[in-house]
Structures are given as structure tokens and as C-alpha cells.
Scaffold this active site. Structure first.
Site, mmCIF file in Angstrom:
data_model
loop_
_atom_site.group_PDB
_atom_site.id
_atom_site.type_symbol
_atom_site.label_atom_id
_atom_site.label_comp_id
_atom_site.label_asym_id
_atom_site.label_seq_id
_atom_site.Cartn_x
_atom_site.Cartn_y
_atom_site.Cartn_z
ATOM 1 C CB SER A 287 -18.793 10.103 -13.513
ATOM 2 O OG SER A 287 -19.514 9.231 -12.921
ATOM 3 C CG ASP A 298 -9.898 -2.500 -19.537
ATOM 4 O OD1 ASP A 298 -9.295 -1.772 -19.872
ATOM 5 O OD2 ASP A 298 -10.480 -2.848 -18.302
ATOM 6 C CE LYS A 312 -17.826 11.920 -9.897
ATOM 7 N NZ LYS A 312 -18.739 10.697 -9.672
#
Length: 377
Positions: A287, A298, A312
Site C-alpha cells: 500500500s 520510477d 496492494k
């Protein structure tokens, strides 16, 4: 059944019928099911061998409706569970002091918080919680298990533990105390490498992480290991604020993709930390942990080391219901800055390092130190 009880039952049934009748088109499509629901309520009220309150029946119907979504993260919370959830978000609650995770449908102890009832009783990391207050935990969701272990300070809870390598269940009777989650632990390692471990994302976590970074900088930190292993997540806002410490200003941290409202794009607002960072993750990183790890990966501002994260990638909102109950409902999915949907997929680390069960050597931490040592030469 007395005349008064029959009249009261008829009134309840007609009230429910009237509420559902307002739905118009919905009624046309689902009238037979609604009629079945009302009939079942009436039959239980009149024919069940023990008295059952209307409140209990309606609560059961609401719970069943949410469970019908087949979404493990959407949950109806009775007043006590709702209170515990709010305590968890703020970081203080009545409990036994266990940080737990889910492994292969078992509730497993990540670690006992020092100086808490669980730690004093001798419960250890790796112990499997097989029952709580007489309830079997096999297949139980994490929220329910945590909720059962929490409660008013001074009350007792019985926890059954199966220790790896043993066949007999150990029973622990614990008295709940006021627990404050120490979400951040920090220290300076060798070669000017700082280490911060975040166990959960609460309202206070961003401030605690910033303070830990400031303290380590004063000690001459040149590189940072940020440990998110076995961190089950928490507040979305806290995740965004913590990611903002590392992500370059103006860059996207996360996209929140709603069904019936405009998507949200959270962007970094403060200058990035500016030193080499390694993030440790594993299958218990979920999460909010994945929001931070995904953003840093990224944008290439950190090297991820460890094992694939939990996966999640959905967001829950908490709604207060009448009578101090609550509803935790999945309202959106989140995407990483590069629009990766990681739900049920997880995030693969840049450097995969398996940590053997029971090993005293932290191979993932050693690899992180090795990577940073090269970067800060």
C-alpha cells in the site's frame, strides 16, 4: 407472538419496504431480491428459536453487502472496530504491542514492540498467531486480527502462538496497555551511511522521518538506507509527504484513479534530499509503502533492494456511519508516476536479494550498504 410485537414487526418491514421502494429503477431490477431480504428478516424475527434484535439483523445485512464485493480491503466496521481503526491512524491505541503481517493465509508476528505486554511475555518475530480469544485465525484478514488484539486498556486477551519448529500451541494471556507505535527507528551505520526504518504510515510519520533525516545529516550522513520491509502501509497523505522528501520538485508522486470523479495527481513540492538512497522492500511492503517505493523507483532517485512487494494498489476511504460505526471502502486505484498499475502484481526491486527464513544475517541490509558504499566513495 404478542399483538404488540406483531405490529412492531409489520412497521419495521413496511419501513424497510418503503425505503427500498424509493429506489425506482433499482427496485424494478432487484425487487425479488429485496422482497426475499424482507421476508428473511420477518421470518427470523418471528420464527427463529431465540430472540434477535432488528439492529443485529440489519448490521448483518450491511456486513454481508460489503463482503459481497469480494474486496478484502472493504470492510464494515462496528463502533468498536471503527474506534480501533481511528486509533491506529493516529498511532496510539490499547493493545498488546505486536506488529503483524499476512503470510500464506497466516497471521505472522513481524516483531513485538519493546516494553509492551507481547514483548514481556516472550512472543517473538516469526511466531504464527493461530487463535485470538478462541477464534481461529486461519484465513482471517489482517484488519480483523489486529482489531481482536486491541481493546480497552486493562482488559485481557488470549493469544495462541505456534512457534516454527514446534507442534504444540503456546497460549499467552496478555493485559492490554496503551501502545504508541514507534513508527520510525534511525541510526548511523558505518561509512556515513544513515539507516531509517519505518514500520507504518501514520499522521505523525512524515514529521518523524524528516526529524530522523535531520539528525543523521548533523552526524555527517552521506547516503541513506530507507527500510520499508514488512510495512503494511497506512495513510495515503503520509505516503505522499514522505515521498516528497526524495522525489524531485514538480515531479509526480502518484496518480489516484477514481471511477466517478476526476483523477488526482500528487506532485512533489520540496527539493529532493540530494544524497544516494537505497530502499529495502519485501513481500510485506504494501500500500503506502508501495506508493513511496514506486515513486522513487520510477524517477530513479533510489535503488530498490530486496524482494517483490505485496501488490496492494487500491485506495480506501473511511466513512463514518450513524451510530459511530464506519465503512472502509475501496474508492480508487493508484498508479505510479510512470502509470504502472501494481495491484496484485507488486513492485520488483532493482536488485533482488532473498532473505532466508531464520537467518541471523541480514543479506538485504548488507547489499544495501554495499551499493551505497560504492556511490559515496
Amino acid at each position: 407472538m404478542s399483538r404488540k410485537k406483531i405490529i412492531a414487526l409489520v412497521v419495521v418491514v413496511f419501513l424497510l419496504w418503503g425505503i427500498f421502494s424509493l429506489a425506482g429503477l433499482f427496485w424494478k431490477k432487484s425487487g425479488d431480491k429485496i422482497e426475499t431480504l424482507l421476508t428473511v428478516i420477518a421470518l427470523i424475527k418471528s420464527q427463529y428459536y431465540q430472540p434477535v434484535s432488528t439492529e443485529k439483523l440489519i448490521n448483518g445485512a450491511i456486513k454481508g453487502m460489503v463482503e459481497g464485493l469480494d474486496d478484502p480491503y472493504s470492510t464494515y466496521l462496528d463502533p468498536e472496530q471503527f474506534k480501533h481503526l481511528n486509533e491506529q491512524i493516529t498511532g496510539t491505541f490499547g493493545g498488546v504491542g505486536l506488529i503483524v503481517t499476512m503470510e500464506e493465509n497466516h497471521i505472522v508476528v513481524v516483531k513485538p514492540i519493546p516494553d509492551t505486554p507481547a514483548a514481556k511475555a516472550g512472543i517473538k518475530a516469526g511466531d504464527i498467531i493461530v487463535n485470538i480469544s478462541g477464534r481461529d485465525t486461519k484465513g482471517m484478514d489482517l484488519d480483523t486480527a489486529v482489531s481482536l488484539m486491541r481493546g480497552p486498556v486493562g482488559t485481557r486477551v488470549e493469544v495462541g502462538i505456534l512457534r516454527p519448529g514446534e507442534k504444540e500451541t503456546r497460549m499467552f494471556t496478555l493485559v492490554r496497555e496503551n501502545i504508541t507505535i514507534p513508527t520510525v527507528e534511525s541510526k548511523m551505520l558505518d561509512d556515513k551511511i544513515g539507516y531509517i526504518m519505518l514500520s507504518q504510515f501514520t499522521e505523525n510519520s512524515p514529521q518523524a522521518v524528516r526529524k530522523a533525516i535531520g539528525d543523521l545529516k548533523k552526524k555527517g550522513m552521506k547516503g541513506l538506507i530507507f527500510d520499508l520491509r514488512d510495512n503494511p502501509g497506512g495513510e495515503l497523505k503520509a505516503a505522499v509527504e514522505i515521498a516528497d522528501i526524495f522525489v524531485p520538485r514538480g515531479k509526480t508522486i502518484v496518480y489516484v484513479d477514481y471511477r466517478n470523479q476526476p483523477d488526482e495527481e500528487e506532485k512533489a513540492e520540496v527539493p529532493e534530499l540530494g544524497i544516494p538512497v537505497v530502499v529495502l522492500v519485501n513481500g510485506g511492503s504494501a500500500s503506502a509503502s508501495e506508493i513511496v517505493a514506486g515513486a522513487l523507483k520510477d524517477w530513479g532517485v533510489a535503488v530498490l533492494v530486496g524482494e517483490k512487494t505485496f501488490g496492494k494498489g487500491v485506495v480506501q476511504s473511511i466513512f463514518r456511519l450513524p451510530g459511530n460505526a464506519g465503512l472502509k471502502l475501496t474508492v480508487a486505484r493508484y498508479l505510479t508516476p510512470k502509470k504502472h498499475d501494481i495491484n496484485k502484481k507488486g513492485i520488483m526491486p532493482d536488485v533482488v536479494v532473498k532473505q532466508p527464513a531464520g537467518s541471523k544475517e541480514d543479506r538485504q541490509l548488507l547489499k544495501a550498504k554495499e551499493i551505497l558504499a560504492e556511490k559515496i566513495k
